[in-house]
Design a protein around this motif. Structure first.
Motif, PDB file in Angstrom:
ATOM      1  N   THR A   1       9.153  13.373   9.777  1.00 36.93           N
ATOM      2  CA  THR A   1       8.191  13.342  10.878  1.00 36.93           C
ATOM      3  C   THR A   1       6.800  13.809  10.441  1.00 36.93           C
ATOM      4  N   GLN A   2       6.707  14.456   9.277  1.00 36.81           N
ATOM      5  CA  GLN A   2       5.410  14.925   8.779  1.00 36.81           C
ATOM      6  C   GLN A   2       4.685  13.873   7.937  1.00 36.81           C
TER       7      GLN A   2
ATOM      8  N   LEU B   1      -0.713   6.178   6.705  1.00 32.62           N
ATOM      9  CA  LEU B   1      -0.557   5.882   5.289  1.00 32.62           C
ATOM     10  C   LEU B   1       0.525   4.837   5.068  1.00 32.62           C
ATOM     11  N   GLU B   2       1.623   4.938   5.806  1.00 37.00           N
ATOM     12  CA  GLU B   2       2.691   3.945   5.661  1.00 37.00           C
ATOM     13  C   GLU B   2       2.209   2.561   6.084  1.00 37.00           C
TER      14      GLU B   2
ATOM     15  N   LEU C   1       0.205  -2.881   4.659  1.00 39.45           N
ATOM     16  CA  LEU C   1      -0.843  -3.908   4.715  1.00 39.45           C
ATOM     17  C   LEU C   1      -1.335  -4.288   3.328  1.00 39.45           C
ATOM     18  N   ASP C   2      -1.262  -3.362   2.394  1.00 41.89           N
ATOM     19  CA  ASP C   2      -1.685  -3.648   1.020  1.00 41.89           C
ATOM     20  C   ASP C   2      -0.630  -4.412   0.231  1.00 41.89           C
TER      21      ASP C   2
ATOM     22  N   VAL D   1       6.709   1.638  -0.141  1.00 42.48           N
ATOM     23  CA  VAL D   1       6.192   2.589   0.838  1.00 42.48           C
ATOM     24  C   VAL D   1       6.928   3.920   0.718  1.00 42.48           C
ATOM     25  N   PHE D   2       8.249   3.846   0.562  1.00 41.46           N
ATOM     26  CA  PHE D   2       9.013   5.085   0.447  1.00 41.46           C
ATOM     27  C   PHE D   2       8.666   5.831  -0.843  1.00 41.46           C
TER      28      PHE D   2
END
Length: 330
Positions: free
Chosen positions: A218-219, A224-225, A230-231, A238-239
């Motif tokens: 949750t932090q 950013l994800e 999108l990139d 992502v992980f």
């Protein structure tokens, strides 16, 4: 210029000050005097320190003393002073091949349980992120209920699951998967037996790991994800580059705790094997218990316990370092 001003300006004339303006003389070293209230926090936590010393420190001291003595049943019952043998007990244990077999079995079992616990716990924590609030609340309540279940009850349920005649596992494998497991005894082969015992250990540890890792997830900033997605980054990217750096300190802390807990597994094996585990199921906790109470070699049991503490000391230091790092980040 008045007489008072002339007196104040003359360096030879001492200036009279009010008694309240004159403070206590400075202490040696320039430190301010300690206030009486500074001792209050120590007085408040003193009962806790006394309780910890009575419950943990004193038994540890007695264990250290016993490991350098030859304590038998006679000395334990009569209170006679046992003879001192120095490092003889440690030499006997470290020179015994069975001890190193037990250490290897303990490390392998611990590693398998920790890997399974952390893997399933992380997957469950990520799944909780994608649940609706009320479903997540129900799942969290179920995890807490499973975590709070007494060990005796949990082991009894898993013994019934793996029962050779009425077990659910054999019934599912035979009836629904077409395998011949009717009347199969899972504990005849220690490898299969440790799978069942490991399931008990992992099942009891997953709730804590999943809830803790979910709190860490949750932090992770959503922005950013989304930006990484999108990139062109996939789910794994992502992980790896966004989520993992944030939850890594918590993951390492929980994994270290799991190592300590699973290295000291005792109750699950002891209860699953009917309070008398076979030698093939001996890990360090069971081995120490057998030496102390089955062979009446209490000093050997104490020495094995101390060796276990020394083996885990490095893990404990690493755990404390992780706690300090998390505190510095916060």
């Amino acid at each position: 210029m008045s007489a008072a001003d002339t007196k104040a300006a003359d360096p030879a004339v001492p200036v009279q000050r009010h008694p309240e303006e004159i403070g206590s003389p400075p202490r040696k070293g320039g430190r301010p005097p300690r206030k009486a209230g500074a001792l209050l926090p120590y007085l408040l936590i003193a009962p806790a320190f006394v309780a910890i010393a009575a419950v943990f420190a004193w038994p540890l001291v007695k264990t250290v003393i016993m490991s350098f003595q030859d304590v038998g049943r006679r000395e334990l019952w009569t209170g006679e002073a046992p003879p001192w043998v120095g490092f003889d007990k440690f030499t006997e244990i470290l020179g015994d091949g069975e001890f190193w077999d037990v250490v290897l079995r303990t490390v392998v079992f611990m590693a398998a349980c920790v890997i399974a616990t952390m893997g399933v716990g992380l997957l469950l924590a990520q799944t909780m992120q994608r649940m609706s609030p009320w479903v997540r609340m129900l799942l969290t309540a179920g995890l807490v209920a499973a975590w709070s279940m007494p060990l005796l009850v949990a082991t009894s349920i898993f013994r019934w699951f793996a029962d050779s005649d009425y077990g659910v596992v054999n019934m599912i494998l035979t009836k629904y998967l077409g395998l011949d497991f009717q009347g199969h005894n899972w504990f005849l082969d220690p490898k299969q037996g440790f799978v069942i015992i490991g399931a008990v250990v992992v099942w009891g540890a997953i709730p804590f790991v999943a809830i803790t890792l979910y709190a860490a997830l949750t932090q992770v900033p959503r922005e950013l994800e989304e930006a990484a997605a999108l990139d062109g980054a996939g789910a794994f990217g992502v992980f790896r580059f966004v989520t993992w750096p944030v939850i890594k300190p918590v993951f390492q802390m929980v994994a270290t705790l799991s190592v300590i807990w699973d290295f000291n597994v005792f109750g699950q094996i002891f209860l699953m094997r009917g309070n008398k585990p076979e030698p093939e199921y001996a890990v360090l906790g069971i081995y120490s218990f057998d030496k102390a109470f089955e062979s009446n070699s209490f000093s050997q049991g104490a020495a094995i316990s101390l060796i276990t503490v020394l083996l885990l000391s490095g893990v404990a230091v690493y755990y404390l370092r992780q706690l300090l790092k998390i505190g510095e980040v916060e």
